[in-house]
Design a protein around this motif. Sequence first.
Motif, PDB file in Angstrom:
ATOM      1  N   GLY A  23      60.744  27.097  21.139  1.00 48.65           N
ATOM      2  CA  GLY A  23      60.210  26.705  19.841  1.00 48.65           C
ATOM      3  C   GLY A  23      60.051  25.201  19.748  1.00 48.65           C
ATOM      4  N   ALA A  24      61.075  24.454  20.215  1.00 44.33           N
ATOM      5  CA  ALA A  24      60.987  22.994  20.237  1.00 44.33           C
ATOM      6  C   ALA A  24      59.851  22.527  21.135  1.00 44.33           C
ATOM      7  CB  ALA A  24      62.313  22.407  20.702  1.00 44.33           C
ATOM      8  N   LEU A  25      59.651  23.227  22.254  1.00 43.64           N
ATOM      9  CA  LEU A  25      58.541  22.895  23.150  1.00 43.64           C
ATOM     10  C   LEU A  25      57.199  23.090  22.460  1.00 43.64           C
ATOM     11  CD1 LEU A  25      57.313  22.255  25.934  1.00 43.64           C
ATOM     12  CD2 LEU A  25      57.643  24.672  26.535  1.00 43.64           C
ATOM     13  N   ALA A  26      57.044  24.183  21.734  1.00 42.64           N
ATOM     14  CA  ALA A  26      55.789  24.422  21.008  1.00 42.64           C
ATOM     15  C   ALA A  26      55.536  23.312  19.997  1.00 42.64           C
ATOM     16  CB  ALA A  26      55.845  25.785  20.316  1.00 42.64           C
ATOM     17  N   GLY A  27      56.588  22.910  19.269  1.00 41.74           N
ATOM     18  CA  GLY A  27      56.433  21.818  18.328  1.00 41.74           C
ATOM     19  C   GLY A  27      56.048  20.521  19.005  1.00 41.74           C
ATOM     20  N   TYR A  28      56.684  20.224  20.122  1.00 41.35           N
ATOM     21  CA  TYR A  28      56.370  19.028  20.919  1.00 41.35           C
ATOM     22  C   TYR A  28      54.901  18.998  21.334  1.00 41.35           C
ATOM     23  CZ  TYR A  28      56.028  17.063  25.746  1.00 41.35           C
ATOM     24  OH  TYR A  28      55.625  16.442  26.895  1.00 41.35           O
ATOM     25  N   LEU A  29      54.366  20.140  21.726  1.00 40.06           N
ATOM     26  CA  LEU A  29      52.994  20.172  22.231  1.00 40.06           C
ATOM     27  C   LEU A  29      51.971  19.744  21.182  1.00 40.06           C
ATOM     28  CD1 LEU A  29      53.113  23.451  24.374  1.00 40.06           C
ATOM     29  CD2 LEU A  29      53.098  21.080  25.199  1.00 40.06           C
ATOM     30  N   VAL A  30      52.249  20.056  19.909  1.00 38.83           N
ATOM     31  CA  VAL A  30      51.315  19.614  18.862  1.00 38.83           C
ATOM     32  C   VAL A  30      51.687  18.236  18.321  1.00 38.83           C
ATOM     33  CG1 VAL A  30      50.425  21.854  18.174  1.00 38.83           C
ATOM     34  CG2 VAL A  30      52.543  21.038  17.177  1.00 38.83           C
ATOM     35  N   LEU A  31      52.977  17.962  18.153  1.00 40.35           N
ATOM     36  CA  LEU A  31      53.379  16.671  17.599  1.00 40.35           C
ATOM     37  C   LEU A  31      53.046  15.518  18.531  1.00 40.35           C
ATOM     38  CD1 LEU A  31      56.854  17.535  16.009  1.00 40.35           C
ATOM     39  CD2 LEU A  31      54.630  17.349  14.870  1.00 40.35           C
ATOM     40  N   GLU A  32      53.033  15.782  19.834  1.00 41.07           N
ATOM     41  CA  GLU A  32      52.703  14.742  20.811  1.00 41.07           C
ATOM     42  C   GLU A  32      51.224  14.733  21.182  1.00 41.07           C
ATOM     43  OE1 GLU A  32      54.761  12.375  21.873  1.00 41.07           O
ATOM     44  OE2 GLU A  32      56.369  13.169  20.596  1.00 41.07           O
ATOM     45  N   GLY A  33      50.414  15.545  20.505  1.00 39.51           N
ATOM     46  CA  GLY A  33      48.969  15.510  20.713  1.00 39.51           C
ATOM     47  C   GLY A  33      48.476  16.207  21.957  1.00 39.51           C
ATOM     48  N   ILE A  34      49.307  17.009  22.590  1.00 40.79           N
ATOM     49  CA  ILE A  34      48.890  17.753  23.783  1.00 40.79           C
ATOM     50  C   ILE A  34      48.014  18.939  23.388  1.00 40.79           C
ATOM     51  CG2 ILE A  34      49.737  19.044  25.791  1.00 40.79           C
ATOM     52  CD1 ILE A  34      52.314  17.234  25.501  1.00 40.79           C
ATOM     53  N   LEU A  35      48.337  19.577  22.270  1.00 39.19           N
ATOM     54  CA  LEU A  35      47.503  20.614  21.677  1.00 39.19           C
ATOM     55  C   LEU A  35      46.965  20.119  20.337  1.00 39.19           C
ATOM     56  CD1 LEU A  35      49.654  23.840  22.301  1.00 39.19           C
ATOM     57  CD2 LEU A  35      47.722  23.001  23.651  1.00 39.19           C
ATOM     58  N   ASP A  36      45.794  20.593  19.958  1.00 35.39           N
ATOM     59  CA  ASP A  36      45.145  20.192  18.711  1.00 35.39           C
ATOM     60  C   ASP A  36      45.960  20.689  17.515  1.00 35.39           C
ATOM     61  OD1 ASP A  36      43.488  19.740  16.532  1.00 35.39           O
ATOM     62  OD2 ASP A  36      41.668  20.440  17.540  1.00 35.39           O
TER      63      ASP A  36
ATOM     64  N   ASP B  99      55.917  15.599  35.889  1.00 37.06           N
ATOM     65  CA  ASP B  99      54.499  15.512  35.506  1.00 37.06           C
ATOM     66  C   ASP B  99      54.331  14.414  34.452  1.00 37.06           C
ATOM     67  OD1 ASP B  99      51.854  15.890  34.912  1.00 37.06           O
ATOM     68  OD2 ASP B  99      51.993  18.080  34.844  1.00 37.06           O
ATOM     69  N   ARG B 100      53.916  13.222  34.890  1.00 38.58           N
ATOM     70  CA  ARG B 100      53.869  12.049  34.018  1.00 38.58           C
ATOM     71  C   ARG B 100      52.672  12.041  33.076  1.00 38.58           C
ATOM     72  NH1 ARG B 100      57.259   7.384  36.198  1.00 38.58           N
ATOM     73  NH2 ARG B 100      58.373   8.242  37.986  1.00 38.58           N
ATOM     74  N   GLN B 101      51.800  13.045  33.167  1.00 41.45           N
ATOM     75  CA  GLN B 101      50.718  13.087  32.184  1.00 41.45           C
ATOM     76  C   GLN B 101      51.210  13.572  30.822  1.00 41.45           C
ATOM     77  OE1 GLN B 101      47.583  16.100  32.777  1.00 41.45           O
ATOM     78  NE2 GLN B 101      48.911  17.079  34.319  1.00 41.45           N
ATOM     79  N   TYR B 102      52.449  14.084  30.794  1.00 39.18           N
ATOM     80  CA  TYR B 102      53.071  14.498  29.532  1.00 39.18           C
ATOM     81  C   TYR B 102      54.339  13.669  29.322  1.00 39.18           C
ATOM     82  CZ  TYR B 102      50.074  18.479  30.558  1.00 39.18           C
ATOM     83  OH  TYR B 102      49.003  19.256  30.882  1.00 39.18           O
ATOM     84  N   PRO B 103      54.650  13.304  28.069  1.00 38.89           N
ATOM     85  CA  PRO B 103      55.799  12.435  27.833  1.00 38.89           C
ATOM     86  C   PRO B 103      57.127  13.176  27.912  1.00 38.89           C
ATOM     87  CG  PRO B 103      54.745  12.988  25.749  1.00 38.89           C
ATOM     88  CD  PRO B 103      53.870  13.565  26.833  1.00 38.89           C
ATOM     89  N   LEU B 104      58.145  12.474  28.379  1.00 36.84           N
ATOM     90  CA  LEU B 104      59.523  12.959  28.340  1.00 36.84           C
ATOM     91  C   LEU B 104      60.032  12.722  26.925  1.00 36.84           C
ATOM     92  CD1 LEU B 104      61.696  13.971  30.459  1.00 36.84           C
ATOM     93  CD2 LEU B 104      62.445  11.595  30.568  1.00 36.84           C
ATOM     94  N   ARG B 105      60.442  13.786  26.221  1.00 33.22           N
ATOM     95  CA  ARG B 105      60.816  13.664  24.822  1.00 33.22           C
ATOM     96  C   ARG B 105      62.005  14.579  24.503  1.00 33.22           C
ATOM     97  NH1 ARG B 105      57.937   9.899  24.948  1.00 33.22           N
ATOM     98  NH2 ARG B 105      56.136   9.379  23.632  1.00 33.22           N
ATOM     99  N   LEU B 106      62.639  14.311  23.363  1.00 34.30           N
ATOM    100  CA  LEU B 106      63.567  15.245  22.760  1.00 34.30           C
ATOM    101  C   LEU B 106      62.816  16.022  21.682  1.00 34.30           C
ATOM    102  CD1 LEU B 106      66.761  13.042  22.271  1.00 34.30           C
ATOM    103  CD2 LEU B 106      65.992  14.269  24.312  1.00 34.30           C
ATOM    104  N   GLY B 107      62.978  17.344  21.678  1.00 31.10           N
ATOM    105  CA  GLY B 107      62.295  18.201  20.710  1.00 31.10           C
ATOM    106  C   GLY B 107      63.291  19.023  19.920  1.00 31.10           C
ATOM    107  N   TYR B 108      62.881  19.402  18.692  1.00 35.99           N
ATOM    108  CA  TYR B 108      63.811  20.051  17.758  1.00 35.99           C
ATOM    109  C   TYR B 108      63.101  21.095  16.919  1.00 35.99           C
ATOM    110  CZ  TYR B 108      66.976  20.347  13.667  1.00 35.99           C
ATOM    111  OH  TYR B 108      67.791  20.774  12.657  1.00 35.99           O
TER     112      TYR B 108
END
Length: 299
Positions: free
Chosen positions: A236-249, A153-162
């Motif tokens: 947990g890393a996924l939840a952080g990614y969702l806000v840090l990458e601007g997917i969630l407010d 799903d290319r509408q979301y970035p491929l990232r490393l999360g921590y």
Amino acid sequence: MREIVVYYVDAFTDIPFGGNPAGVVPDAAGLSEAEMQKIARELNLSETAFCVKSDRPGVDFTVRYFTPATEIDFCGHATVGLSWILATEYGWLTRADRVVLETNVGLVPVEWRKQGEQLEAVVMSQVAPRTREAKVAVEEIAEILGIPVAEIDRQYPLRLGYTGNWHLLVPVKSRQAIDQARPDLARLARLNREDGVSTTHLFTFNGVDAEAQIYTRDFAPAVGVSEDPVTGSANGALAGYLVLEGILDKTKEHLLHIAQGHAVGRPGKLFARIVPQEATPLIQVGGKAVPTIRGALLL
């Protein structure tokens, strides 16, 4: 001969033999690192948590985590399993509102969620989330995971999360595509080791059941685990990614319900709460647990 009390605890489920089984050694005082590794290999679960009472101010216990192959810095589901045992078997549910665990990545407070006098869930506050660029190309990771590149799903970035361990986060278009993944585990292990990554975590917002917004699947061959059924640190890393990458407010609080483990016959559920803060958001991950085995290991 020493007797070491051990538990098997199914985390992120309220049904025995569901969720993710963790080994728990609630009193590991006196065990050497080599003995901890051997015990984790003997229990042969994805992770085993070894707990020692702490004398440090503000810290209740020191915890170390081992897979059958190696020590890792943090493990979410083993933290849930350990905390459940401390609360229900060792009296901490009535002794305090929470415990503070010292791990290799820092302090992890774990709170009790009660219904009357009964423990309803344990909630851990993970360390501050981070993300960084993933070096792998979309085409390569799709090939390694054994899914069509069109299903990424290319509408979301491929990232490393921590939030304690680094995870490769891979957005996928559907639950069906995630369930059909057949990764080349040897290649995936090499890729993850090169990037300092513990697991590869697939996620989707599509095709999830009515009780969850996100469906995930997690592969961890780099640390000796082919597939982890329900993964507290990666989610947990996924939840952080969702806000840090601007997917969630990032200015709003979010409560996410996540389903995992169905592909390996161990369905589980957890929740991730994202709380806005001035610097980085607070990520809390929680769920239920069920002890299934209690015994003594003879050394």
